[in-house]
Design a protein around this motif. Sequence first.
Motif, PDB file in Angstrom:
ATOM      1  N   GLN A  34       0.821  -1.210   0.000  1.00 18.83           N
ATOM      2  CA  GLN A  34       0.000   0.000   0.000  1.00 18.83           C
ATOM      3  C   GLN A  34       0.859   1.265   0.000  1.00 18.83           C
ATOM      4  N   LEU A  35       1.879   1.297  -0.830  1.00 18.24           N
ATOM      5  CA  LEU A  35       2.796   2.430  -0.898  1.00 18.24           C
ATOM      6  C   LEU A  35       3.019   2.848  -2.339  1.00 18.24           C
ATOM      7  N   LYS A  36       3.275   4.113  -2.539  1.00 24.05           N
ATOM      8  CA  LYS A  36       3.722   4.588  -3.856  1.00 24.05           C
ATOM      9  C   LYS A  36       5.241   4.491  -3.940  1.00 24.05           C
ATOM     10  N   GLU A  37       5.921   4.823  -2.825  1.00 23.29           N
ATOM     11  CA  GLU A  37       7.379   4.755  -2.759  1.00 23.29           C
ATOM     12  C   GLU A  37       7.786   3.751  -1.691  1.00 23.29           C
TER      13      GLU A  37
ATOM     14  N   ASN B 236      10.369   2.857   4.987  1.00 26.75           N
ATOM     15  CA  ASN B 236       9.356   1.863   5.324  1.00 26.75           C
ATOM     16  C   ASN B 236       9.830   0.422   5.145  1.00 26.75           C
ATOM     17  N   ALA B 237      11.105   0.214   4.838  1.00 28.64           N
ATOM     18  CA  ALA B 237      11.623  -1.134   4.575  1.00 28.64           C
ATOM     19  C   ALA B 237      11.533  -2.045   5.801  1.00 28.64           C
ATOM     20  N   GLU B 238      11.886  -1.525   6.974  1.00 32.10           N
ATOM     21  CA  GLU B 238      11.869  -2.364   8.182  1.00 32.10           C
ATOM     22  C   GLU B 238      10.455  -2.775   8.568  1.00 32.10           C
ATOM     23  N   GLN B 239       9.512  -1.851   8.447  1.00 35.18           N
ATOM     24  CA  GLN B 239       8.121  -2.193   8.764  1.00 35.18           C
ATOM     25  C   GLN B 239       7.592  -3.219   7.768  1.00 35.18           C
ATOM     26  N   PHE B 240       7.913  -3.048   6.496  1.00 37.67           N
ATOM     27  CA  PHE B 240       7.526  -4.016   5.458  1.00 37.67           C
ATOM     28  C   PHE B 240       8.068  -5.396   5.799  1.00 37.67           C
TER      29      PHE B 240
ATOM     30  N   PHE C  31      14.511  -1.629   0.454  1.00 37.83           N
ATOM     31  CA  PHE C  31      13.214  -2.320   0.406  1.00 37.83           C
ATOM     32  C   PHE C  31      13.386  -3.686  -0.256  1.00 37.83           C
ATOM     33  N   LEU C  32      14.192  -3.740  -1.315  1.00 33.12           N
ATOM     34  CA  LEU C  32      14.462  -5.027  -1.969  1.00 33.12           C
ATOM     35  C   LEU C  32      15.210  -5.959  -1.025  1.00 33.12           C
ATOM     36  N   GLY C  33      16.106  -5.410  -0.214  1.00 35.84           N
ATOM     37  CA  GLY C  33      16.817  -6.209   0.777  1.00 35.84           C
ATOM     38  C   GLY C  33      15.865  -6.822   1.789  1.00 35.84           C
ATOM     39  N   ALA C  34      14.867  -6.066   2.204  1.00 34.48           N
ATOM     40  CA  ALA C  34      13.855  -6.585   3.127  1.00 34.48           C
ATOM     41  C   ALA C  34      13.074  -7.730   2.476  1.00 34.48           C
ATOM     42  N   LEU C  35      12.773  -7.588   1.202  1.00 38.46           N
ATOM     43  CA  LEU C  35      12.068  -8.637   0.466  1.00 38.46           C
ATOM     44  C   LEU C  35      12.915  -9.906   0.376  1.00 38.46           C
ATOM     45  N   VAL C  36      14.200  -9.754   0.115  1.00 37.94           N
ATOM     46  CA  VAL C  36      15.111 -10.904   0.035  1.00 37.94           C
ATOM     47  C   VAL C  36      15.217 -11.597   1.401  1.00 37.94           C
TER      48      VAL C  36
ATOM     49  N   LEU D 163       4.804  -5.599 -11.288  1.00 34.93           N
ATOM     50  CA  LEU D 163       5.956  -4.708 -11.404  1.00 34.93           C
ATOM     51  C   LEU D 163       5.779  -3.784 -12.606  1.00 34.93           C
ATOM     52  N   ASN D 164       5.993  -2.482 -12.389  1.00 35.25           N
ATOM     53  CA  ASN D 164       5.994  -1.591 -13.548  1.00 35.25           C
ATOM     54  C   ASN D 164       7.318  -1.776 -14.291  1.00 35.25           C
ATOM     55  N   ASN D 165       7.463  -1.145 -15.440  1.00 36.49           N
ATOM     56  CA  ASN D 165       8.659  -1.362 -16.270  1.00 36.49           C
ATOM     57  C   ASN D 165       9.952  -0.973 -15.560  1.00 36.49           C
ATOM     58  N   ASP D 166       9.935   0.136 -14.817  1.00 37.87           N
ATOM     59  CA  ASP D 166      11.136   0.583 -14.114  1.00 37.87           C
ATOM     60  C   ASP D 166      11.540  -0.401 -13.020  1.00 37.87           C
ATOM     61  N   ILE D 167      10.563  -0.858 -12.258  1.00 34.30           N
ATOM     62  CA  ILE D 167      10.870  -1.788 -11.169  1.00 34.30           C
ATOM     63  C   ILE D 167      11.289  -3.141 -11.732  1.00 34.30           C
ATOM     64  N   ARG D 168      10.651  -3.579 -12.798  1.00 36.02           N
ATOM     65  CA  ARG D 168      11.059  -4.828 -13.449  1.00 36.02           C
ATOM     66  C   ARG D 168      12.508  -4.728 -13.933  1.00 36.02           C
ATOM     67  N   SER D 169      12.865  -3.582 -14.509  1.00 35.77           N
ATOM     68  CA  SER D 169      14.242  -3.367 -14.962  1.00 35.77           C
ATOM     69  C   SER D 169      15.221  -3.405 -13.790  1.00 35.77           C
ATOM     70  N   LEU D 170      14.834  -2.839 -12.657  1.00 32.84           N
ATOM     71  CA  LEU D 170      15.683  -2.884 -11.464  1.00 32.84           C
ATOM     72  C   LEU D 170      15.871  -4.319 -10.987  1.00 32.84           C
TER      73      LEU D 170
END
Length: 111
Positions: free
Chosen positions: A17-20, A25-29, A58-63, A81-88
């Motif tokens: 539920q975030l735009k950014e 917000n990585a630790e809470q996620f 945030f990606l580190g939290a996901l991993v 995933l949008n195109n930018d996030i998919r590219s990342l």
Amino acid sequence: MILQTHLLNNALIADIQLKEANLANAEQFKAELISLINSGNKYVIVNFEQVKYVDSSFLGALVSALKLTMNSGGDIAVVGLNNDIRSLFQLVRLDKVFRIYTNTQEALTGA
């Protein structure tokens, strides 16, 4: 609350539920996702549909959550995933680590 969740078939859908999605917000996620995993959810689909920007923390939290999930015999897939996030994801080679699907229905049939 960062994640809005619901069960569908054999999976827990976790809508971010975030735009950014960033350091702020990585630790809470990570805490919310780990709590869901510790509650016995074996297959989690993380939906990035609302996310416009994501950073490395945030990606580190996901991993980290993926490692925990895999240790308990589960898995995490990502969708929306949008195109930018998919590219990342491709740039940092997370596309080799996570199963990436276009949408939730596709992830459910891959489950």
